[in-house]
Design a protein around this motif. Sequence first.
Motif, PDB file in Angstrom:
ATOM      1  N   SER A  23      41.443  51.387  38.804  1.00  0.00           N
ATOM      2  CA  SER A  23      41.494  49.996  39.220  1.00  0.00           C
ATOM      3  C   SER A  23      40.658  49.121  38.299  1.00  0.00           C
ATOM      4  O   SER A  23      39.557  49.483  37.895  1.00  0.00           O
ATOM      5  CB  SER A  23      40.994  49.845  40.655  1.00  0.00           C
ATOM      6  N   THR A  25      39.131  46.662  39.267  1.00  0.00           N
ATOM      7  CA  THR A  25      38.005  46.150  40.032  1.00  0.00           C
ATOM      8  C   THR A  25      37.000  47.238  40.368  1.00  0.00           C
ATOM      9  O   THR A  25      36.135  47.062  41.212  1.00  0.00           O
ATOM     10  CB  THR A  25      38.495  45.511  41.338  1.00  0.00           C
ATOM     11  N   PHE A  32      40.234  38.334  39.268  1.00  0.00           N
ATOM     12  CA  PHE A  32      41.458  39.139  39.240  1.00  0.00           C
ATOM     13  C   PHE A  32      42.576  38.291  38.653  1.00  0.00           C
ATOM     14  O   PHE A  32      42.851  37.180  39.133  1.00  0.00           O
ATOM     15  CB  PHE A  32      41.821  39.597  40.651  1.00  0.00           C
ATOM     16  N   HIS A  62      41.045  38.195  46.930  1.00  0.00           N
ATOM     17  CA  HIS A  62      40.160  38.990  46.087  1.00  0.00           C
ATOM     18  C   HIS A  62      38.808  39.121  46.780  1.00  0.00           C
ATOM     19  O   HIS A  62      38.067  38.133  46.919  1.00  0.00           O
ATOM     20  CB  HIS A  62      40.022  38.310  44.728  1.00  0.00           C
ATOM     21  N   VAL A  69      43.491  48.038  44.986  1.00  0.00           N
ATOM     22  CA  VAL A  69      44.408  46.898  44.942  1.00  0.00           C
ATOM     23  C   VAL A  69      45.668  47.298  45.706  1.00  0.00           C
ATOM     24  O   VAL A  69      46.392  48.212  45.310  1.00  0.00           O
ATOM     25  CB  VAL A  69      44.762  46.506  43.495  1.00  0.00           C
ATOM     26  N   THR A 102      41.307  44.194  46.456  1.00  0.00           N
ATOM     27  CA  THR A 102      42.189  43.042  46.276  1.00  0.00           C
ATOM     28  C   THR A 102      43.502  43.273  47.004  1.00  0.00           C
ATOM     29  O   THR A 102      44.116  44.337  46.871  1.00  0.00           O
ATOM     30  CB  THR A 102      42.467  42.803  44.787  1.00  0.00           C
ATOM     31  N   MET A 157      48.336  47.131  40.481  1.00  0.00           N
ATOM     32  CA  MET A 157      48.040  47.577  41.839  1.00  0.00           C
ATOM     33  C   MET A 157      47.799  49.085  41.865  1.00  0.00           C
ATOM     34  O   MET A 157      48.110  49.825  40.937  1.00  0.00           O
ATOM     35  CB  MET A 157      49.183  47.180  42.784  1.00  0.00           C
TER      36      MET A 157
END
Length: 351
Positions: A23, A25, A32, A62, A69, A102, A157
Motif C-alpha cells: 500500500s 499509505t 492520496f 483518506h 485501501v 483509505t 487499491m
Amino acid sequence: MKNNKRSYFFIKQWMLVVWFLTSSTAFAQAPFELANVLTEAGQSNSYMAKENDLEVPVTVIHGTQPGPVLLLTAGVHGDEFPAVLALQRLRDEVDTKQLKGTLILVHLANLPGFHARRVALHPLDNKNLNREFPGDKNGTPTEQLAEFFTREFISRMDFLIDMHSGSWNQELLPHVYSPFVDNKELDDLTFEFAKAIGMQHIVMYGERPRDPANSISYPNTAMTRGKPGLTTEIGHLGQRDEESVEDTLTLSRNALYFLEMLPGEPTPHPNPVIYDKLKYVASPADGLFTPRVEIGSVIEEGTIVGDVRDYFGNIVAELTSPVSGIVMMINYTPPIKTGETPVTIGLEQDI
C-alpha cells in the motif's frame, strides 16, 4: 478450497503484511492521489474523476492513520441501483478521524449507461464494461473506461468489492462471488473476505482467465494482480428497495471492520452456504418464458423450472433442471430467445 484449515488469525496476519508491503499509505499518511486529484489525510473528497471524455463520480475518504485501501464500486452496470444509493449513505457516515487507511467509493462506474437506462451496456458502443478488462486506452469508449479503472483505481487499491444487482428482467438470491485463481494464499484471503462481509450465499468462482492481459472482468483484474476482488449481487428487477440498500450498507461496514479500517467486528452469516458451481438452463426456442420455481427453491434434477410458449400462447418447451440444487437467478420477464438461460441453479459444496 474445500479443506481450508488455515486459521483465521493467520489469514489476518498475512492480509496485514500484504497491505503493509504494497500500500502507498503503509508508512505514512501522505496525500492520496487518484486520477490526478490529491486528498489530504483526514479529508473526505468527492469529485468527478476525469480523463478526456471519461467522467466518474468518486469519493476518496483518506484516514488519519495508515491502513489498507478499500475500493467499493457501484454502477458498473448502469441499471443496477441499490449500491449507488448505499455508497451515498456510506460516504456520509464514515468518520475520517476513526478511519485507518483509505476508502474509495465509485458512485457510478458507468455514468453513460446509467443515464441511458441501458441493461449492462454502454450506449456509445453497446459493450459490457464487465467484459472489457483490462481495457484499451485507444479503444472504444467502454474499453477506454476499463483501462482507466485498471490504471487509476485497481493499481491504487488493496481490496475490491464490485457491487451488482438484478437488472429489470432478473430476480436473484443475494450472493457473493469469491473468485479463485489457483494462488492459495490469495484465494484463501479472498474467501475469508467473502465470508466476513456477512452474506449467506457464497459462490466459488474460478472461470475467468489467469492472464492479467486478458482479465475480462473488473474483479478478475484485481485478482490477476494479486488483490482480492469480490462481486456482490443484492437486489432485483431494476428496483431501489430499502432492504437491498441497507443490506449493501451492512456488507460495506463488515468489509471495513474485517480490514480493521474502522473499530468494530465483522458479522459473518451464522449459516453460510458455499456453492461449487452454477448450472444454467437454456431455452430451445424463441417466445415467452414463464418460471415455475421461485428464487431460493431447493429443487431436484429433472424439476420443471419454467416453460416457453410461442407468440400464440402454446407451450413449445418445458425447461428442466439438469442438476439438484438451489435456484439462484431467474430472468423473470417474458421475452426469451433460443440459447438464452433464464434460470441459474447453484450446486452446494460438499463439506
